[in-house]
Scaffold this active site. Structure first.
Site, PDB file in Angstrom:
ATOM      1  N   CYS A 484       4.820  -2.078  -4.820  1.00 38.56           N
ATOM      2  CA  CYS A 484       3.410  -1.920  -5.171  1.00 38.56           C
ATOM      3  C   CYS A 484       3.252  -1.699  -6.676  1.00 38.56           C
ATOM      4  O   CYS A 484       2.301  -2.191  -7.291  1.00 38.56           O
ATOM      5  CB  CYS A 484       2.818  -0.750  -4.391  1.00 38.56           C
ATOM      6  SG  CYS A 484       1.016  -0.728  -4.384  1.00 38.56           S
ATOM      7  N   THR A 485       4.175  -0.962  -7.279  1.00 39.92           N
ATOM      8  CA  THR A 485       4.123  -0.733  -8.727  1.00 39.92           C
ATOM      9  C   THR A 485       4.264  -2.046  -9.479  1.00 39.92           C
ATOM     10  O   THR A 485       3.501  -2.334 -10.406  1.00 39.92           O
ATOM     11  CB  THR A 485       5.242   0.238  -9.146  1.00 39.92           C
ATOM     12  OG1 THR A 485       5.033   1.494  -8.513  1.00 39.92           O
ATOM     13  CG2 THR A 485       5.252   0.433 -10.658  1.00 39.92           C
TER      14      THR A 485
END
Length: 895
Positions: A484-485
């Site tokens: 997600c980062t």
């Protein structure tokens, strides 16, 4: 002389050195002297009285992302959370780029900074500057340094020594006088001292004692005792010439030439002495028979003059395994050819490497030539080594060493090997090869480099510790970033590069493979994760609803990808998480490491925008078997005519794994049918070409570099330049020929000790060097750690050896034999993960296993038949009363 930048003298007489050195110093020409005498080397540098080093260190300038800059005197700069302010020091000069708002700082003259206790940076007066808005990076500006050197005629009697300790300085002073005395001997007798001649050696000692005393750097006389034994040993072995010594001294000298030409890195100040007299046997007679060291009129006379004809014969009968034929591997193989390792009798060298020669290899792997690109490295290296020494027997193997090839590199193979040299570029591979050496009790010579950093190590069964990969370095190989980062909340340059690399894989490899497997579309989709399914969906249901037919189609698709990634996707993300969104705890959503992005507007006049479309369109065209184009001018004109794609044709953005999983969950039968029908349309025609990322392909690197740079612009992250992108994404370890040659030479010196008579641990050396900072260190390896359990002691090199017997023994007999050997009762016995015996079993189950023959039991439990060539079955044991942190020696069950 005015057109000459550097003069290097090798194997020269002192009178010539003084004459040339005086001329060079007068005319401002950098001057070097490099020489080796047997196992001792000397290097002298004179870069003049006013030499400016523009870039003193190898470290890249520090770059950090900016969080905020205040208006004031002084202005306070706050770095983003992930930045390490402690890497900056008070007084560092910095400049700025990419700042929005306070644009007066962009490209400004270097400013000194002051690091405050809280990690913020004072950067001078910013009172009159515009208000800071967002983004930007602060970059260190390296300061030049000036070097002043003495000419040789002065430095000869007042030497400035590069050394790491006072003891090394004293030893270097003695070696300095020994070299001077050898020059005197040559001048008096018209020849060097004879090999291992005691009379000549004593003459050299007397000449050294008669020399004028050396002076310190301030001109004061040095009250030092001459180490006569050291000078005598130097003289006795000085007639020889050794290729490993030439490699080490030549590499350092070559790096000094590069420093002189490029003005990068601090030069040596001014004398460097390197000796490997530890290669000489400690238990030899002080004066061995000179006849053993006399010339044989052969290519190895220089080596025979130091070690003798008997040693040369032994060296030629060795059989070594060289793992890796890259930069270091090529240098090692070249060194083996020059010293004659495996060049006679039953000797030989086996080279194992599964890779093929790439274009980027040619700058640092000197056994390869342009016509070799695409060929197996092991085969090309073997042929080149044979050309260097036609007596050398080299066997190339194109299989990597790992668990899958133990049927090739098994018991029979290792039984014929005397030692292993490892030249590998990953710690995982090094650990595996080291484990094989421990298992088969083979000495391991290991080397590695990173830019100007280099190391060489030796591991000897029962003498030294075994190989241990640095924990931090080994962990960094397997480091990964949260998905997600990387997708939506990047905060570092590495995040943007990983995202761009993933984009390449999804768009140009995964989607092509999926289209090619359309007959089993549902099955193949089941093998993909959520994001991969949606990537394929974007390709076949996106801007183009069918295969591209022309270059313009490919450009339109690439433009759509640009809009999706850097404009519409960011807009959609911000619609879900507005810049002013506040969390339940009252903090801003876009705070800390989460940097609020901004959408970019496509502009074909901007180089990075154009480069992305150019690279993406060409890769897309290649995937579809269409011709591409490199014409940037024509592409700019075409882009002016093309409309921007409709947002409805672009894929949705999922800002969290939960949203992504939700979207994937909605991918039901109807969506699957739609995707399958689209795949049917796309598969009309020849198969697509899945593209595999290649660091030597310009379009591959251009796409990733441009994509990462644009992603960095979205999030206000300092971008990586193309060379850094290529290095990180291509997983290229910086390699230069100088460091590679140096560590190969250091390995060659340890090889002399391994091949010679058995040596104590004190004879061996681990080595580390930093050619940029003139740091050279060698130290004795640690002894193997001793482990204890009750009365039993062992090291990592020990094992229990138990013969299977004829007829083969039962499990009960084996356990009784082990208890007899060490007096301990076995609690568990395993083969790999298979449990063969446990004291915790019921008596009935124990009896069933104890009565069985060991190999029958292993076959039943593992369902694996031992390989015909297998000589040993490795079993693991635990004992009653053992502690958790104890690792017992393995049991080698000899078949």
């Amino acid at each position: 002389m005015r057109s000459t930048q550097v003069v290097v003298l090798t194997a020269s007489e002192l009178q010539e050195q003084l004459k040339v050195g005086t001329i060079c110093h007068k005319h401002g020409v950098c001057f070097l002297v490099a020489d080796t005498r047997g196992l001792v080397g000397q290097l002298f540098c004179d870069f003049g009285e006013d030499f400016t080093v523009q870039d003193p260190t190898e470290a890249e300038p520090l770059v950090a992302a900016i969080q905020h800059i205040s208006q004031g005197s002084p202005g306070i700069l706050t770095l983003r959370e992930e930045a390490d302010a402690h890497r900056f020091n008070n007084g560092d000069l910095v400049t700025f780029s990419g700042i929005e708002g306070m644009v007066e700082l962009n490209g400004c003259a270097p400013r000194p900074l002051h690091v405050q206790r809280d990690g913020t940076l004072e950067i001078g007066d910013t009172t009159t500057f515009s208000h800071y808005l967002r983004g930007g990076a602060v970059t260190e500006v390296k300061r030049p340094k000036t070097v002043s050197h003495e000419p040789l005629d002065t430095a000869l009697f007042q030497p400035c020594i590069v050394a790491q300790s006072p003891q090394e300085v004293h030893r270097a002073h003695c070696l300095h006088q020994a070299f001077h005395a050898l020059h005197k001997f040559q001048q008096l007798h018209g020849r060097p001292p004879k090999p291992w001649d005691p009379v000549d050696a004593e003459m050299v000692v007397d000449l050294a004692q008669a020399l004028e005393s050396l002076k310190g750097t301030e001109g004061e006389p040095l009250e030092e005792q001459l180490d006569k034994a050291l000078v005598r040993t130097v003289a006795l072995s000085s007639a020889g010439g050794l290729s490993p010594m030439a490699a080490v001294l030549g590499a350092v000298a070559a790096q000094e030439v590069l420093k002189a030409v490029s003005k990068k890195f601090m030069p040596l100040d001014q004398w460097l002495y390197f000796d490997a007299l530890d290669c000489l046997p400690e238990d030899e007679e002080p004066f061995p028979n000179p006849e053993d060291y006399a010339p044989r009129d052969c290519r190895y006379d220089g080596q025979i003059a130091v070690f003798g004809a008997g040693f040369q014969e032994k060296l030629s009968h060795q059989h070594y395994l060289l793992v890796g034929a890259g930069a270091i591997g090529c240098e090692l193989l070249k060194g083996f050819a020059l010293v004659g390792l495996g060049a006679g009798g039953s000797g030989g060298v086996t080279v194992a490497d599964m890779d093929h020669v790439e274009r980027s290899n040619l700058s640092r792997q000197f056994l390869f030539r342009p016509q070799d690109v695409g060929r197996p490295k092991a085969e090309v290296a073997a042929e080149a080594a044979h050309r260097l020494n036609s007596d050398l027997k080299v066997t190339p193997l194109t299989y990597q060493l790992d668990l899958t090839t133990e049927h090739i590199y098994g018991d029979n193979f290792f039984s014929s090997v005397d030692g292993v040299a490892a030249a590998l570029d990953s710690f995982q591979a090094r650990r595996y090869v080291a484990a094989r050496c421990t298992h088969y009790l083979k000495p391991l010579l290991e080397a590695g480099t990173k830019g100007t950093l280099g190391s060489a190590c030796v591991f000897i069964p029962h003498v030294t510790e075994d190989y241990r990969a640095p924990a931090s370095a080994a962990a960094s190989e397997d480091a990964s970033y949260p998905v997600c980062t990387v997708r939506h909340f990047p905060s570092t340059t590495e995040h943007t590069l990983q995202w761009a690399r993933d984009e390449f894989e999804g768009l140009f490899h995964l989607s092509a493979e999926t289209v090619n497997c359309h007959q089993q579309a549902l099955t193949s989709l089941a093998h993909l994760d959520e994001s991969q399914v949606l990537t394929v969906q974007q390709v076949v249901l996106g801007v183009l609803r069918e295969r591209p037919q022309t270059w313009q189609d490919c450009v339109l698709w690439a433009l759509g990808q640009w809009q999706l990634c850097f404009h519409y996707g960011i807009t959609q993300l911000l619609s879900r998480f507005p810049p002013d969104k506040v969390l339940e705890n009252g903090t801003l959503f876009w705070s800390g490491p989460k940097q609020c992005p901004r959408p970019l507007e496509f502009d074909a006049s901007q180089d990075t925008h154009l480069l992305y479309v150019l690279a993406a369109a060409n890769l897309y065209a290649q995937m579809h078997g269409l011709p591409g184009s490199r014409d940037q001018t024509a592409l700019r004109q075409l882009l002016k005519l093309l409309p921007l794609p409709d947002p409805q044709d672009l894929a949705p953005i999922f800002a969290s794994d939960l949203e992504l999983a939700s979207a994937y969950a909605e991918f039901g039968p109807e969506q699957s049918k739609q995707l399958h029908e689209a795949l049917e349309i796309w598969t009309v025609g020849p198969p697509l070409e899945p593209l595999t990322f290649e660091k030597d392909n310009d379009f591959h690197v251009d796409f990733v570099a441009a994509a990462a740079s644009l992603r960095a612009q979205n999030y206000g992250i300092p971008p990586a330049d193309r060379s850094k992108t290529k290095r990180i994404v291509g997983r290229i370890t910086p390699a230069i020929a100088t460091t590679t040659a140096a560590v190969a030479g250091l390995v060659g010196l340890e090889l002399y000790k391994v091949v010679g008579s058995p040596r104590p641990r004190s004879a061996f050396r681990h080595s580390y060097l930093n050619l940029a900072e003139n740091y050279f260190s060698r130290w004795v390896p640690h002894a193997p750690a001793i482990q204890k359990f009750h009365h039993w002691k062992w090291t990592c090199w020990d094992r229990l050896e138990v013969p299977a017997g004829q007829p083969e023994r039962t499990l009960e007999s084996l356990l009784a034999h082990v208890q007899k050997l060490n007096g301990l009762r076995v609690r568990m016995l395993l083969h790999g993960k298979a449990l063969l015996y446990s004291a915790g079993w019921s008596p009935e189950k124990q009896d069933q296993h104890l009565s069985r023959r060991v190999m029958d039991l292993v076959l039943e439990v593992t369902r694996q038949v031992p390989k015909p060539e297998q000589r040993v079955l490795v079993l693991e044991l635990s004992y009653e009363g053992e502690k958790e942190d104890v690792t017992f020696p393995p049991l080698h069950y000899k078949l």
